[in-house]
Design an enzyme around this catalytic site. Structure first.
Site, PDB file in Angstrom:
ATOM      1  CE  LYS A 194      38.527  30.337  31.744  1.00 18.28           C
ATOM      2  NZ  LYS A 194      37.592  29.258  31.644  1.00 18.28           N
ATOM      3  CB  THR A 242      40.058  33.828  30.074  1.00 18.30           C
ATOM      4  OG1 THR A 242      38.977  33.367  30.570  1.00 18.30           O
ATOM      5  CG2 THR A 242      41.331  33.145  30.250  1.00 18.30           C
ATOM      6  CE  LYS A 295      41.172  34.963  25.448  1.00 18.79           C
ATOM      7  NZ  LYS A 295      40.391  35.099  26.648  1.00 18.79           N
TER       8      LYS A 295
HETATM    9  N1  LIG Z   1      32.058  32.218  26.089  1.00 18.38           N
HETATM   10  C1  LIG Z   1      32.645  31.267  27.378  1.00 18.38           C
HETATM   11  O1  LIG Z   1      32.278  30.201  27.157  1.00 18.38           O
HETATM   12  C2  LIG Z   1      33.685  31.895  28.181  1.00 18.38           C
HETATM   13  C3  LIG Z   1      34.354  32.971  27.945  1.00 18.38           C
HETATM   14  N2  LIG Z   1      35.388  33.321  28.990  1.00 18.38           N
HETATM   15  C4  LIG Z   1      36.109  34.490  28.640  1.00 18.38           C
HETATM   16  O2  LIG Z   1      35.318  35.591  29.086  1.00 18.38           O
HETATM   17  C5  LIG Z   1      35.775  36.484  28.062  1.00 18.38           C
HETATM   18  C6  LIG Z   1      34.635  36.984  27.441  1.00 18.38           C
HETATM   19  O3  LIG Z   1      34.201  36.114  26.795  1.00 18.38           O
HETATM   20  P1  LIG Z   1      32.737  36.108  25.610  1.00 18.38           P
HETATM   21  O4  LIG Z   1      31.832  36.949  26.296  1.00 18.38           O
HETATM   22  O5  LIG Z   1      32.560  34.676  25.294  1.00 18.38           O
HETATM   23  O6  LIG Z   1      33.264  36.917  24.375  1.00 18.38           O
HETATM   24  P2  LIG Z   1      32.582  37.728  23.311  1.00 18.38           P
HETATM   25  O7  LIG Z   1      33.535  37.848  22.286  1.00 18.38           O
HETATM   26  O8  LIG Z   1      31.458  37.353  23.369  1.00 18.38           O
HETATM   27  O9  LIG Z   1      32.645  39.256  24.049  1.00 18.38           O
HETATM   28  C7  LIG Z   1      33.836  39.944  24.057  1.00 18.38           C
HETATM   29  C8  LIG Z   1      33.545  41.399  24.669  1.00 18.38           C
HETATM   30  O10 LIG Z   1      34.809  42.276  24.796  1.00 18.38           O
HETATM   31  C9  LIG Z   1      34.654  43.303  24.276  1.00 18.38           C
HETATM   32  N3  LIG Z   1      35.670  44.043  23.737  1.00 18.38           N
HETATM   33  C10 LIG Z   1      36.528  43.556  22.755  1.00 18.38           C
HETATM   34  N4  LIG Z   1      37.646  44.062  22.462  1.00 18.38           N
HETATM   35  C11 LIG Z   1      37.445  45.290  23.393  1.00 18.38           C
HETATM   36  C12 LIG Z   1      38.325  46.652  23.376  1.00 18.38           C
HETATM   37  N5  LIG Z   1      39.220  46.742  22.951  1.00 18.38           N
HETATM   38  N6  LIG Z   1      37.707  47.493  24.362  1.00 18.38           N
HETATM   39  C13 LIG Z   1      36.515  47.278  25.093  1.00 18.38           C
HETATM   40  N7  LIG Z   1      35.756  46.144  24.867  1.00 18.38           N
HETATM   41  C14 LIG Z   1      36.180  45.274  24.095  1.00 18.38           C
HETATM   42  C15 LIG Z   1      33.415  43.219  23.304  1.00 18.38           C
HETATM   43  O11 LIG Z   1      32.823  44.350  22.920  1.00 18.38           O
HETATM   44  P3  LIG Z   1      32.059  44.444  21.460  1.00 18.38           P
HETATM   45  O12 LIG Z   1      30.793  43.905  21.629  1.00 18.38           O
HETATM   46  O13 LIG Z   1      32.254  46.073  21.242  1.00 18.38           O
HETATM   47  O14 LIG Z   1      33.112  43.801  20.240  1.00 18.38           O
HETATM   48  C16 LIG Z   1      32.641  42.297  23.922  1.00 18.38           C
HETATM   49  O15 LIG Z   1      31.825  42.867  24.787  1.00 18.38           O
HETATM   50  C17 LIG Z   1      36.950  36.158  27.444  1.00 18.38           C
HETATM   51  O16 LIG Z   1      38.028  36.585  28.133  1.00 18.38           O
HETATM   52  C18 LIG Z   1      36.587  34.652  27.367  1.00 18.38           C
HETATM   53  O17 LIG Z   1      38.066  33.749  27.338  1.00 18.38           O
HETATM   54  C19 LIG Z   1      35.477  32.680  30.008  1.00 18.38           C
HETATM   55  C20 LIG Z   1      34.673  31.464  30.486  1.00 18.38           C
HETATM   56  C21 LIG Z   1      33.812  31.098  29.235  1.00 18.38           C
HETATM   57  O1  LIG Z   2      36.783  29.723  29.258  1.00 20.60           O
HETATM   58  C1  LIG Z   2      35.941  28.994  28.973  1.00 20.60           C
HETATM   59  C2  LIG Z   2      35.539  27.809  29.349  1.00 20.60           C
HETATM   60  C3  LIG Z   2      34.521  27.160  28.978  1.00 20.60           C
HETATM   61  C4  LIG Z   2      33.980  26.137  30.092  1.00 20.60           C
HETATM   62  O2  LIG Z   2      34.420  26.019  31.194  1.00 20.60           O
HETATM   63  O3  LIG Z   2      32.988  25.434  29.529  1.00 20.60           O
END
Ligand SMILES: NC(=O)C1=CN([C@@H]2O[C@H](COP(=O)(O)OP(=O)(O)OC[C@H]3O[C@@H](n4cnc5c(N)ncnc54)[C@H](OP(=O)(O)O)[C@@H]3O)[C@@H](O)[C@H]2O)C=CC1
Ligand SMILES: O=CCCC(=O)O
Length: 303
Positions: free
Chosen positions: A149, A96, A217
């Site tokens: 989104k 996102t 964010k």
């Molecule tokens: N969780 C949810 O329900 C949902 C999340 N999203 C979106 O999906 C994305 C991921 O979410 P989510 O999996 O929950 O997040 P997490 O915080 O669990 O994971 C974030 C990921 O990004 C990596 N990362 C962060 N900073 C850097 C960097 N500078 N360089 C390289 N890698 C980096 C982290 O690596 P490291 O392990 O090394 O920190 C990790 O793999 C976000 O944009 C979120 O908004 C969208 C829909 C639903």
């Molecule tokens: O970006 C996160 C969305 C979570 C959801 O759709 O349930």
């Protein structure tokens, strides 16, 4: 089957990559913190040593990174995607992010001959595990998926805010919050989020599926999206429509608070209270200075 690359083994990336493995794809994963690849490795994934190494090996690579800086970093930094992307290869960013980030990545990938698709998702950890995510892909209209989104998540964040307030009000008014959940579920505002999150919220249990830092964010990015539109609309309504678009500066100078995010108002209120004490008259020049000072504060604040 084609080998798929996957960058970012956070909550979502891990579940999505696991799903690909379960459905018979060969998958090569990478994560900044390498240890988070271990579980995927146990399930048959290969581990790449950098985003570039993953792209070199795979025809298609997916990214699921935390925020715009992370999404940009895996593309533009040393050993990033750009070093290996080329004609015949594609990158799909499902993080996102804002439209500007998405567009910047798209342009860079295409310049190297590769294909790019933005595909942010609706749905959280469980739908990711179950292969039930909703993918917001806008194809050639890069940026529209990102905007949609952010709009959806702005609505979701506002709903969570109202829901939390309602649960507290019910509790403080001597009502049983569980009864509130039942009543909500029977009426016109019943929805899967209240139904799913409500029971754990009244238990004070917050095991992260969608971390709060990411919702914050998304609110910030959605506010910025609104800000872009509002300020251009305002410029048009004040008769600047036929001038060059850089005439936007006039709006900013004449009305420094025009559509700034919330934190800006808070900072501004604080400084406005100080101005009469310094006896500063608000001439156009002081406004210009004032505008830059506020933006400097706004840019260095956490949100
Ligand atoms: N969780 C949810 O329900 C949902 C999340 N999203 C979106 O999906 C994305 C991921 O979410 P989510 O999996 O929950 O997040 P997490 O915080 O669990 O994971 C974030 C990921 O990004 C990596 N990362 C962060 N900073 C850097 C960097 N500078 N360089 C390289 N890698 C980096 C982290 O690596 P490291 O392990 O090394 O920190 C990790 O793999 C976000 O944009 C979120 O908004 C969208 C829909 C639903
Ligand atoms: O970006 C996160 C969305 C979570 C959801 O759709 O349930």
């Amino acid at each position: 089957m084609e080998e798929i690359g996957f960058l970012g083994m956070g909550i979502m990336g891990k579940a999505m990559a696991m799903n690909l493995l379960r459905h018979g794809f060969k998958v090569t994963v990478w994560n900044r913190t390498l240890s988070k690849c271990d579980e995927l490795k146990e399930h048959g994934a290969s581990v790449g040593e950098s985003p570039a190494a993953v792209v070199k090996k795979c025809k298609y690579t997916i990214g699921m990174l935390s925020d715009p800086p992370a999404a940009l970093s895996v593309v533009f930094d040393k050993n990033g995607i750009l070093e290996e992307i080329c004609s015949g290869k594609g990158y799909i960013d499902m993080s996102t992010v804002d439209a500007e980030t998405s567009t910047k990545i798209s342009e860079a990938v295409k310049e190297k001959g590769g294909d790019f698709l933005e595909g942010p998702v609706s749905g959280s950890k469980k739908p990711a595990e179950d292969g039930q995510l909703v993918i917001l892909a806008a194809g050639e209209k890069v940026g529209n998926g990102a905007k949609m989104k952010l709009v959806v998540n702005m609505i979701m964040g506002s709903m969570m805010n109202a829901f939390s307030e309602g649960l507290v009000l019910a509790d403080k008014s001597g009502l049983n919050p569980k009864t509130l959940l039942d009543v909500l579920d029977l009426g016109a505002i019943a929805n899967p989020m209240f139904k799913m999150k409500g029971p754990s919220m009244i238990q004070n249990s917050y095991n992260p599926a969608f971390p709060l830092k990411h919702q914050q964010k998304d609110m910030r990015l959605a506010l910025a999206l609104g800000d872009e539109n509002a300020v251009f609309k305002k410029a048009r309504s004040t008769g600047l429509g036929d001038l060059d678009f850089s005439a936007l500066l006039n709006i900013r100078l004449d009305d420094p608070e025009g559509s700034m995010p919330f934190s800006y108002y808070k900072n501004r209120a604080f400084f406005l209270a100080l101005i009469p004490r310094f006896g500063v008259e608000m001439t156009k020049n002081t406004r210009i200075l004032y505008y830059f000072v506020f933006n400097a504060i706004r840019c260095t604040s956490v949100d």
